[in-house]
Write a protein that holds these residues in place. Structure first.
Motif, PDB file in Angstrom:
ATOM      1  N   ALA A  39      -6.832  -9.403   0.257  1.00 48.35           N
ATOM      2  CA  ALA A  39      -7.686 -10.102  -0.710  1.00 48.35           C
ATOM      3  C   ALA A  39      -8.823  -9.209  -1.207  1.00 48.35           C
ATOM      4  O   ALA A  39      -9.299  -9.361  -2.336  1.00 48.35           O
ATOM      5  N   ALA A  40      -9.230  -8.265  -0.351  1.00 43.37           N
ATOM      6  CA  ALA A  40     -10.304  -7.352  -0.730  1.00 43.37           C
ATOM      7  C   ALA A  40      -9.781  -6.110  -1.445  1.00 43.37           C
ATOM      8  O   ALA A  40     -10.563  -5.220  -1.793  1.00 43.37           O
ATOM      9  N   LEU A  91     -13.139 -10.064   7.456  1.00 47.59           N
ATOM     10  CA  LEU A  91     -13.305  -8.658   7.789  1.00 47.59           C
ATOM     11  C   LEU A  91     -13.127  -7.753   6.573  1.00 47.59           C
ATOM     12  O   LEU A  91     -13.767  -6.704   6.470  1.00 47.59           O
ATOM     13  N   GLY A  92     -12.269  -8.147   5.646  1.00 50.37           N
ATOM     14  CA  GLY A  92     -12.049  -7.336   4.454  1.00 50.37           C
ATOM     15  C   GLY A  92     -13.327  -7.084   3.684  1.00 50.37           C
ATOM     16  O   GLY A  92     -13.598  -5.950   3.238  1.00 50.37           O
ATOM     17  N   ILE A 137      -6.424 -11.387   9.425  1.00 50.02           N
ATOM     18  CA  ILE A 137      -7.199 -10.175   9.167  1.00 50.02           C
ATOM     19  C   ILE A 137      -6.542  -9.352   8.071  1.00 50.02           C
ATOM     20  O   ILE A 137      -7.196  -8.882   7.138  1.00 50.02           O
ATOM     21  N   LEU A 138      -5.225  -9.187   8.164  1.00 41.78           N
ATOM     22  CA  LEU A 138      -4.507  -8.431   7.135  1.00 41.78           C
ATOM     23  C   LEU A 138      -4.602  -9.137   5.791  1.00 41.78           C
ATOM     24  O   LEU A 138      -4.700  -8.483   4.739  1.00 41.78           O
ATOM     25  N   ALA A 139      -4.590 -10.469   5.821  1.00 38.92           N
ATOM     26  CA  ALA A 139      -4.740 -11.219   4.570  1.00 38.92           C
ATOM     27  C   ALA A 139      -6.114 -10.967   3.943  1.00 38.92           C
ATOM     28  O   ALA A 139      -6.239 -10.845   2.714  1.00 38.92           O
ATOM     29  N   SER A 140      -7.137 -10.860   4.773  1.00 37.35           N
ATOM     30  CA  SER A 140      -8.478 -10.596   4.232  1.00 37.35           C
ATOM     31  C   SER A 140      -8.561  -9.191   3.642  1.00 37.35           C
ATOM     32  O   SER A 140      -9.256  -8.970   2.648  1.00 37.35           O
TER      33      SER A 140
END
Length: 384
Positions: free
Chosen positions: A57-58, A22-23, A51-54
């Motif tokens: 990462a973004a 999602l990021g 999701i928060l990790a993505s």
């Protein structure tokens, strides 16, 4: 039916595991400070962590509003808008069930336009601009990811709707892996909600058209074919994906050919007795199907194919009654409460429910048969 306008969410991504990317999708929209709108139950399941990790990462600075309540009250929407403004959010992600997606729509609109919630209740009263909006459903029921509608509970307990093409999100992400952990009861309630959307869109008095009909019919087939499987085996990813797709198609259908009496009678049950929306739809569906049968027999005959009611009968001889009976069987197998009485509703409560139902003329006018106060009261009595 020859002339029509059809609108929907412009982009749909259906892919298992897509939510964990999602990021990157958020960055495509130029969002740098997203506000993610969800509820405490989602946080507790751990679904949010990838999701928060993505986002991290973004390189995104994400703020989470996790205080969405079922049948969201106005105070919930206002608090989320305030957080969006305070965090200087430049995009909104709805992540969760229908309540979270509805709140996300309103936050994307109100936090940028500066309008008050009271000013946009109704049809076509909202004005832009709004922030980019991405919707990620974690249930297969409301279809909110592809509708221009948000429902809010006012301080008086009344359901108010905001209906505007500005509420269509920019993209909907359907990730079946997010729905695998849904409890059978939640699966049943959200699934029947989606089926009601399809049925009421197909029989809607207004704006019914060839596109909405096609989507509603396909939605009902996907939902009726798979709802039993996902209740029995929630880990069946193929069936979960089919339910998400059916819910989305039903949402596209009823966003253009709006729902009728089932929803109009269901909303007061949520407002007065806090009955979950899908359950209230399940309780009112059969009384309304019976009530509408005289006007909708031909349409029900067509729908009987979608629920395989006419499987052993040539389609021209399948009956509207066969469809109603098939839906009675499906509802009976969901394992949900069957009567209002099981939820604490008594005879003395019915006049108040009927009065509130008659306030829902925005929905009642779409029903294929007119409903007056006495008939609404009789329908509640039948469901008691």
């Amino acid at each position: 039916m020859s002339n029509f306008i059809f609108e929907t969410t412009p982009r749909v991504i259906c892919a298992d595991g897509e939510s964990e990317r999602l990021g990157d999708l958020v960055r495509e929209f130029g969002i740098s400070r997203p506000l993610l709108v969800t509820d405490r139950g989602i946080v507790d399941t751990g679904l949010l962590e990838p999701i928060l990790a993505s986002f991290r990462a973004a390189g995104l600075e994400v703020t989470v509003f996790a205080d969405v309540l079922a049948d969201p009250p106005t105070s919930c929407v206002e608090a989320a808008v305030a957080l969006a403004v305070a965090s200087r959010a430049d995009g909104v992600i709805g992540f969760g069930g229908g309540s979270s997606l509805d709140v996300a729509k309103l936050v994307a609109l109100l936090s940028r336009s500066g309008a008050s919630l009271d000013a946009v209740y109704g049809v076509g009263l909202a004005v832009g601009p709004r922030w980019p909006l991405i919707q990620v459903p974690t249930t297969a029921g409301t279809g909110s990811e592809v509708t221009p509608i948000a429902i809010v509970t006012t301080p008086s307990g009344e359901k108010q709707g905001v209906v505007s093409r500005l509420l269509y999100p920019d993209v909907a992400v359907l990730d079946a892996t997010l729905t695998v952990g849904l409890l059978p009861r939640v699966t049943a309630m959200t699934g029947i909600d989606a089926m009601v959307h399809a049925i009421e869109a197909y029989t809607s008095r207004h704006r019914k058209n060839v596109v909405s009909d096609t989507l509603a019919m396909r939605a009902l087939r996907l939902l009726s074919d798979n709802i039993g499987t996902v209740i029995e085996n929630g880990a069946d990813l193929t069936a979960r994906r089919a339910m998400l797709q059916g819910s989305m198609l039903a949402g596209m259908a009823f966003a253009n050919a709006p729902v009728g009496a089932v929803h109009a009678l269901a909303y007061p049950l949520g407002g007065q007795f806090h009955v979950p929306h899908g359950l209230s739809n399940a309780l009112m569906l059969l009384p309304v199907l019976e009530f509408n049968l005289t006007e909708a027999d031909a349409l029900y005959r067509e729908l009987s194919d979608a629920v395989r009611a006419g499987e052993r009968t040539w389609h021209r001889t399948a009956s509207g009654r066969a469809f109603v009976d098939a839906m009675a069987t499906i509802v009976g197998e969901l394992g949900l409460e069957r009567t209002l009485g099981e939820l604490g509703v008594i005879e003395a409560d019915l006049p108040g429910l009927a009065i509130d139902a008659m306030k829902g003329q925005r929905l009642l006018v779409n029903n294929c048969r007119d409903v007056n106060y006495d008939q609404a009261l009789a329908l509640y009595r039948e469901a008691l």
